[in-house]
Design a protein around this motif. Sequence first.
Motif, PDB file in Angstrom:
ATOM      1  N   ALA A 134      39.002  29.472  41.192  1.00  0.00           N
ATOM      2  CA  ALA A 134      40.222  30.512  41.285  1.00  0.00           C
ATOM      3  C   ALA A 134      39.957  31.692  40.954  1.00  0.00           C
ATOM      4  O   ALA A 134      40.548  32.761  41.309  1.00  0.00           O
ATOM      5  CB  ALA A 134      41.551  29.899  40.599  1.00  0.00           C
ATOM      6  N   ASP A 135      38.825  32.147  40.178  1.00  0.00           N
ATOM      7  CA  ASP A 135      38.353  33.534  39.621  1.00  0.00           C
ATOM      8  C   ASP A 135      37.505  33.966  40.901  1.00  0.00           C
ATOM      9  O   ASP A 135      37.363  35.376  40.614  1.00  0.00           O
ATOM     10  CB  ASP A 135      37.564  33.479  38.383  1.00  0.00           C
ATOM     11  N   LEU A 136      37.059  33.397  41.955  1.00  0.00           N
ATOM     12  CA  LEU A 136      36.180  33.864  42.893  1.00  0.00           C
ATOM     13  C   LEU A 136      37.198  34.294  44.175  1.00  0.00           C
ATOM     14  O   LEU A 136      38.009  33.782  44.846  1.00  0.00           O
ATOM     15  CB  LEU A 136      35.449  32.951  43.534  1.00  0.00           C
ATOM     16  N   HIS A 137      37.039  35.762  44.291  1.00  0.00           N
ATOM     17  CA  HIS A 137      37.958  36.631  45.145  1.00  0.00           C
ATOM     18  C   HIS A 137      37.147  37.197  46.023  1.00  0.00           C
ATOM     19  O   HIS A 137      35.663  37.643  45.929  1.00  0.00           O
ATOM     20  CB  HIS A 137      38.810  37.551  44.624  1.00  0.00           C
ATOM     21  N   VAL A 146      27.493  34.017  41.824  1.00  0.00           N
ATOM     22  CA  VAL A 146      28.250  32.828  41.829  1.00  0.00           C
ATOM     23  C   VAL A 146      27.289  31.381  41.553  1.00  0.00           C
ATOM     24  O   VAL A 146      27.678  30.606  41.048  1.00  0.00           O
ATOM     25  CB  VAL A 146      28.700  32.546  43.414  1.00  0.00           C
ATOM     26  N   ALA A 147      26.120  31.473  41.945  1.00  0.00           N
ATOM     27  CA  ALA A 147      25.097  30.648  41.915  1.00  0.00           C
ATOM     28  C   ALA A 147      24.959  30.465  40.308  1.00  0.00           C
ATOM     29  O   ALA A 147      24.931  29.213  39.704  1.00  0.00           O
ATOM     30  CB  ALA A 147      23.664  30.711  42.412  1.00  0.00           C
ATOM     31  N   ALA A 171      33.538  22.745  45.981  1.00  0.00           N
ATOM     32  CA  ALA A 171      33.978  23.718  46.947  1.00  0.00           C
ATOM     33  C   ALA A 171      32.614  24.148  47.776  1.00  0.00           C
ATOM     34  O   ALA A 171      31.342  23.938  47.282  1.00  0.00           O
ATOM     35  CB  ALA A 171      34.622  25.105  46.274  1.00  0.00           C
ATOM     36  N   VAL A 172      32.703  24.967  48.662  1.00  0.00           N
ATOM     37  CA  VAL A 172      31.637  25.853  49.648  1.00  0.00           C
ATOM     38  C   VAL A 172      31.977  27.056  49.447  1.00  0.00           C
ATOM     39  O   VAL A 172      33.126  27.500  49.870  1.00  0.00           O
ATOM     40  CB  VAL A 172      31.384  25.219  50.870  1.00  0.00           C
ATOM     41  N   ALA A 173      31.107  28.066  49.085  1.00  0.00           N
ATOM     42  CA  ALA A 173      31.190  29.357  49.156  1.00  0.00           C
ATOM     43  C   ALA A 173      30.472  30.086  50.231  1.00  0.00           C
ATOM     44  O   ALA A 173      29.131  29.806  50.594  1.00  0.00           O
ATOM     45  CB  ALA A 173      30.750  29.981  47.931  1.00  0.00           C
TER      46      ALA A 173
END
Length: 188
Positions: A134-137, A146-147, A171-173
């Motif tokens: 949830a911290d990834l925007h 991210v990795a 998840a997938v980014a």
Amino acid sequence: MASREHAPAAPFGPAEFQLVLLRRMADFQPGLVEDARRSAGASVADMREANRRWQARVRAPGGRSALARYRSVLGAPAAVVPRRVGDLSCEAHLWPVPLWPTLRFEVLAHGGAVWNAWLVRAPGAAGPAPERLADLHPWSATVDEVARAFPPARPLEGSAPTRFRLALPGAVADFTWGLLQEVTPLRG
């Protein structure tokens, strides 16, 4: 028949290259791209034209090498630093990107060949410290950030040449030019 005079093409430089980066990001984040395009003082037509001209450079027969193409558009890099990728010694060529002041456009090259080209955090700039998905925007982090934050991240094939994906725990980014675009939770 009278000859027609052709106006010389406008220069293609860093401002136009930023529009190329934005054009591909619009598939994921049209609102952010619209805001960035406006802040750069560019129209939708300017963005389309910049992309058309970039693609013509990329596809030109007998054109410049990829590294020479980036240098011709972006100028001399702000820094060239040695980088190791596994057993390979590379040079990382870094250019500032005004739309993203804490990022740099990085071209990894070895022996004149470009291995990768994407956005990375500028040396010395504070990056994000995400602890939860949830911290990834959008536009908040780079592939490397991210990795590192979500091991064991695993690279996946992107849906286009400038796109990259990471499989994360749960998840997938998706990234474009190395910048986070969206995170899709896995349903299980």
